[in-house]
Scaffold this motif. Sequence first.
Motif, PDB file in Angstrom:
ATOM      1  N   ALA A  69     -10.597   5.661  -8.394  1.00  0.00           N
ATOM      2  CA  ALA A  69     -11.104   7.024  -8.592  1.00  0.00           C
ATOM      3  C   ALA A  69     -12.610   7.025  -8.780  1.00  0.00           C
ATOM      4  CB  ALA A  69     -10.414   7.655  -9.805  1.00  0.00           C
ATOM      5  N   ASP A  70     -13.135   6.074  -9.567  1.00  0.00           N
ATOM      6  CA  ASP A  70     -14.584   6.006  -9.804  1.00  0.00           C
ATOM      7  C   ASP A  70     -15.351   5.742  -8.516  1.00  0.00           C
ATOM      8  OD1 ASP A  70     -14.683   6.564 -12.503  1.00  0.00           O
ATOM      9  OD2 ASP A  70     -14.460   4.485 -13.125  1.00  0.00           O
ATOM     10  N   THR A  71     -14.850   4.779  -7.723  1.00  0.00           N
ATOM     11  CA  THR A  71     -15.512   4.458  -6.456  1.00  0.00           C
ATOM     12  C   THR A  71     -15.505   5.658  -5.520  1.00  0.00           C
ATOM     13  OG1 THR A  71     -14.763   2.156  -6.682  1.00  0.00           O
ATOM     14  CG2 THR A  71     -15.532   2.849  -4.516  1.00  0.00           C
ATOM     15  N   SER A  72     -14.367   6.322  -5.428  1.00  0.00           N
ATOM     16  CA  SER A  72     -14.246   7.484  -4.551  1.00  0.00           C
ATOM     17  C   SER A  72     -15.107   8.644  -5.042  1.00  0.00           C
ATOM     18  CB  SER A  72     -12.781   7.923  -4.473  1.00  0.00           C
ATOM     19  OG  SER A  72     -11.964   6.857  -4.016  1.00  0.00           O
ATOM     20  N   PHE A  73     -15.145   8.837  -6.362  1.00  0.00           N
ATOM     21  CA  PHE A  73     -15.935   9.921  -6.952  1.00  0.00           C
ATOM     22  C   PHE A  73     -17.415   9.756  -6.615  1.00  0.00           C
ATOM     23  CE2 PHE A  73     -18.005  11.803 -10.844  1.00  0.00           C
ATOM     24  CZ  PHE A  73     -17.701  13.122 -10.548  1.00  0.00           C
ATOM     25  N   SER A  74     -17.924   8.539  -6.758  1.00  0.00           N
ATOM     26  CA  SER A  74     -19.324   8.270  -6.440  1.00  0.00           C
ATOM     27  C   SER A  74     -19.591   8.399  -4.940  1.00  0.00           C
ATOM     28  CB  SER A  74     -19.699   6.868  -6.940  1.00  0.00           C
ATOM     29  OG  SER A  74     -21.073   6.613  -6.791  1.00  0.00           O
ATOM     30  N   LEU A 245     -11.904   3.579 -25.034  1.00  0.00           N
ATOM     31  CA  LEU A 245     -12.608   4.548 -25.872  1.00  0.00           C
ATOM     32  C   LEU A 245     -14.078   4.652 -25.471  1.00  0.00           C
ATOM     33  CD1 LEU A 245     -12.398   6.488 -28.255  1.00  0.00           C
ATOM     34  CD2 LEU A 245     -12.876   4.572 -29.784  1.00  0.00           C
ATOM     35  N   SER A 246     -14.691   3.536 -25.109  1.00  0.00           N
ATOM     36  CA  SER A 246     -16.084   3.545 -24.657  1.00  0.00           C
ATOM     37  C   SER A 246     -16.239   4.347 -23.367  1.00  0.00           C
ATOM     38  CB  SER A 246     -16.576   2.107 -24.436  1.00  0.00           C
ATOM     39  OG  SER A 246     -16.511   1.353 -25.624  1.00  0.00           O
ATOM     40  N   VAL A 247     -15.297   4.151 -22.426  1.00  0.00           N
ATOM     41  CA  VAL A 247     -15.350   4.877 -21.161  1.00  0.00           C
ATOM     42  C   VAL A 247     -15.123   6.374 -21.381  1.00  0.00           C
ATOM     43  CG1 VAL A 247     -14.181   5.189 -18.941  1.00  0.00           C
ATOM     44  CG2 VAL A 247     -14.691   2.892 -19.771  1.00  0.00           C
ATOM     45  N   VAL A 248     -14.194   6.723 -22.284  1.00  0.00           N
ATOM     46  CA  VAL A 248     -13.931   8.125 -22.593  1.00  0.00           C
ATOM     47  C   VAL A 248     -15.183   8.793 -23.162  1.00  0.00           C
ATOM     48  CG1 VAL A 248     -12.689   9.664 -24.181  1.00  0.00           C
ATOM     49  CG2 VAL A 248     -11.453   7.901 -22.914  1.00  0.00           C
ATOM     50  N   CYS A 249     -15.833   8.110 -24.102  1.00  0.00           N
ATOM     51  CA  CYS A 249     -17.059   8.662 -24.705  1.00  0.00           C
ATOM     52  C   CYS A 249     -18.149   8.831 -23.664  1.00  0.00           C
ATOM     53  CB  CYS A 249     -17.540   7.755 -25.839  1.00  0.00           C
ATOM     54  SG  CYS A 249     -16.453   7.729 -27.286  1.00  0.00           S
ATOM     55  N   LEU A 250     -18.271   7.855 -22.748  1.00  0.00           N
ATOM     56  CA  LEU A 250     -19.291   7.932 -21.700  1.00  0.00           C
ATOM     57  C   LEU A 250     -18.989   9.067 -20.737  1.00  0.00           C
ATOM     58  CD1 LEU A 250     -21.820   6.529 -20.502  1.00  0.00           C
ATOM     59  CD2 LEU A 250     -20.259   5.126 -19.138  1.00  0.00           C
ATOM     60  N   PHE A 251     -17.734   9.192 -20.324  1.00  0.00           N
ATOM     61  CA  PHE A 251     -17.332  10.209 -19.345  1.00  0.00           C
ATOM     62  C   PHE A 251     -17.517  11.619 -19.902  1.00  0.00           C
ATOM     63  CE2 PHE A 251     -14.139  12.948 -17.334  1.00  0.00           C
ATOM     64  CZ  PHE A 251     -14.388  12.722 -15.994  1.00  0.00           C
ATOM     65  N   TYR A 252     -16.932  11.868 -21.078  1.00  0.00           N
ATOM     66  CA  TYR A 252     -17.008  13.206 -21.652  1.00  0.00           C
ATOM     67  C   TYR A 252     -18.375  13.476 -22.272  1.00  0.00           C
ATOM     68  CZ  TYR A 252     -12.056  13.990 -20.912  1.00  0.00           C
ATOM     69  OH  TYR A 252     -10.828  14.182 -20.332  1.00  0.00           O
ATOM     70  N   GLY A 253     -19.032  12.431 -22.785  1.00  0.00           N
ATOM     71  CA  GLY A 253     -20.353  12.608 -23.375  1.00  0.00           C
ATOM     72  C   GLY A 253     -21.383  13.048 -22.349  1.00  0.00           C
ATOM     73  N   ASP A 271     -31.137  20.213 -14.207  1.00  0.00           N
ATOM     74  CA  ASP A 271     -29.678  20.098 -14.246  1.00  0.00           C
ATOM     75  C   ASP A 271     -29.200  19.048 -13.244  1.00  0.00           C
ATOM     76  OD1 ASP A 271     -29.804  22.135 -16.057  1.00  0.00           O
ATOM     77  OD2 ASP A 271     -29.206  23.701 -14.642  1.00  0.00           O
ATOM     78  N   ALA A 272     -29.858  19.026 -12.066  1.00  0.00           N
ATOM     79  CA  ALA A 272     -29.484  18.048 -11.041  1.00  0.00           C
ATOM     80  C   ALA A 272     -29.765  16.624 -11.520  1.00  0.00           C
ATOM     81  CB  ALA A 272     -30.251  18.331  -9.744  1.00  0.00           C
ATOM     82  N   VAL A 273     -30.909  16.436 -12.156  1.00  0.00           N
ATOM     83  CA  VAL A 273     -31.252  15.101 -12.691  1.00  0.00           C
ATOM     84  C   VAL A 273     -30.257  14.693 -13.767  1.00  0.00           C
ATOM     85  CG1 VAL A 273     -32.987  13.784 -13.948  1.00  0.00           C
ATOM     86  CG2 VAL A 273     -33.702  15.331 -12.128  1.00  0.00           C
ATOM     87  N   ALA A 274     -29.882  15.652 -14.627  1.00  0.00           N
ATOM     88  CA  ALA A 274     -28.929  15.353 -15.695  1.00  0.00           C
ATOM     89  C   ALA A 274     -27.555  14.995 -15.133  1.00  0.00           C
ATOM     90  CB  ALA A 274     -28.820  16.543 -16.646  1.00  0.00           C
ATOM     91  N   SER A 275     -27.164  15.636 -14.030  1.00  0.00           N
ATOM     92  CA  SER A 275     -25.842  15.379 -13.461  1.00  0.00           C
ATOM     93  C   SER A 275     -25.726  13.990 -12.844  1.00  0.00           C
ATOM     94  CB  SER A 275     -25.502  16.436 -12.417  1.00  0.00           C
ATOM     95  OG  SER A 275     -26.368  16.330 -11.305  1.00  0.00           O
ATOM     96  N   VAL A 276     -26.861  13.328 -12.625  1.00  0.00           N
ATOM     97  CA  VAL A 276     -26.835  11.942 -12.145  1.00  0.00           C
ATOM     98  C   VAL A 276     -26.047  11.064 -13.121  1.00  0.00           C
ATOM     99  CG1 VAL A 276     -28.269   9.890 -11.711  1.00  0.00           C
ATOM    100  CG2 VAL A 276     -28.956  12.109 -10.806  1.00  0.00           C
ATOM    101  N   MET A 277     -26.089  11.415 -14.412  1.00  0.00           N
ATOM    102  CA  MET A 277     -25.430  10.605 -15.431  1.00  0.00           C
ATOM    103  C   MET A 277     -23.931  10.492 -15.179  1.00  0.00           C
ATOM    104  SD  MET A 277     -27.561   9.269 -17.468  1.00  0.00           S
ATOM    105  CE  MET A 277     -26.375   8.697 -18.686  1.00  0.00           C
ATOM    106  N   TYR A 278     -23.251  11.606 -14.911  1.00  0.00           N
ATOM    107  CA  TYR A 278     -21.802  11.503 -14.756  1.00  0.00           C
ATOM    108  C   TYR A 278     -21.356  11.272 -13.314  1.00  0.00           C
ATOM    109  CZ  TYR A 278     -21.472  16.402 -13.114  1.00  0.00           C
ATOM    110  OH  TYR A 278     -21.599  17.570 -12.401  1.00  0.00           O
ATOM    111  N   THR A 279     -22.217  11.571 -12.329  1.00  0.00           N
ATOM    112  CA  THR A 279     -21.830  11.340 -10.939  1.00  0.00           C
ATOM    113  C   THR A 279     -22.155   9.933 -10.456  1.00  0.00           C
ATOM    114  OG1 THR A 279     -23.932  12.264 -10.186  1.00  0.00           O
ATOM    115  CG2 THR A 279     -22.049  13.761 -10.275  1.00  0.00           C
ATOM    116  N   VAL A 280     -23.181   9.304 -11.024  1.00  0.00           N
ATOM    117  CA  VAL A 280     -23.629   7.999 -10.544  1.00  0.00           C
ATOM    118  C   VAL A 280     -23.579   6.933 -11.643  1.00  0.00           C
ATOM    119  CG1 VAL A 280     -25.501   6.737  -9.404  1.00  0.00           C
ATOM    120  CG2 VAL A 280     -25.176   9.165  -8.917  1.00  0.00           C
TER     121      VAL A 280
END
Length: 310
Positions: A69-74, A245-253, A271-280
């Motif tokens: 899922a992560d590979t496909s999402f990116s 738990l680390s991945v959950v915090c990173l994903f939702y954080g 907003d676009a720069v910030a979205s790099v965090m969860y998309t990439v």
Amino acid sequence: MKPQNLTSVSEFLLLGLSDDPKLQPFLFGLFLTMYLVTVLGNLLIILTVSSDSHLHTSMYFFLFNLCLADTSFSTTTVPKMLVNLQTHSKSISYADCLTQMYFFFLFGCWDNLLLAVMAYDRLVAICHPLHYPVIMNAHFCGTLVLVSFFLSLLDSQLYCLMLSQLTFCRKVEIPHFFCDAPQLLKLACSDTSTNNIGIYFLGAIFGGVPLTGILYSYTRIISSILRVSSLGGKYKAFSTCGSHLSVVCLFYGTGLGVYLSSTVSSSPRKDAVASVMYTVVTPMLNPFIYSLRNSDIKNALWRIVSRIAE
């Protein structure tokens, strides 16, 4: 300007992260490196889990699917951005835009649901260890993954159905590096109140319910760990869910951080720069979290390296 339905608009313009031509080579190299690390890291975890019999358990079966899922999402966003940076083109056809959003919602939702399934797996392992092999059998685990995938399909289809009903003016410039649904809603010429309600409703169902399940699971897990008398027992129990738990915090954080920044900031580019965090960034870091914090993965990697070296 005359509004047009989405299906009659020939193309959109993705403005990207910056208009500065001097930054384009740097951005291309940076995101190409991050994407390659994401793909190679997740594929390494997939290879390790599939080839090592010690990892053929429910926890690593879910991790296998999370890496997919992560590979496909990116892959839904980064390659198109790299092509635009390399060709100095900002255009994306309406069909490609809809397709990108479809797979973005599909794999983003699947990621979210898999994290909830993995939290339930850890709940059963820690709170009901004697019944764990019976409850989390291969058939049940496969069913959980399939159900989460088909729910994600439903989510993405509903999102794209709503977005395909929007009407736009002739020139649509999206201040983002991918087709971002909130930005499309802002740029639409038609009334979007119904669409906004629908999107918030879907977000509450497919985002809020899994998050509630994760919080409930960890409440039960923490309560169970606190009842363990020995310090070593507490550490051993908590270490089994530390990576998740680390991945959950990173994903939702990162997701929550982007949402909050978009409500405070009036700059779509920020907003676009910030979205790099969860998309990439998040899909790139997940393999490192699971490989560095998980002794089973590290031992399996060493066994693979040893077999190759022989």
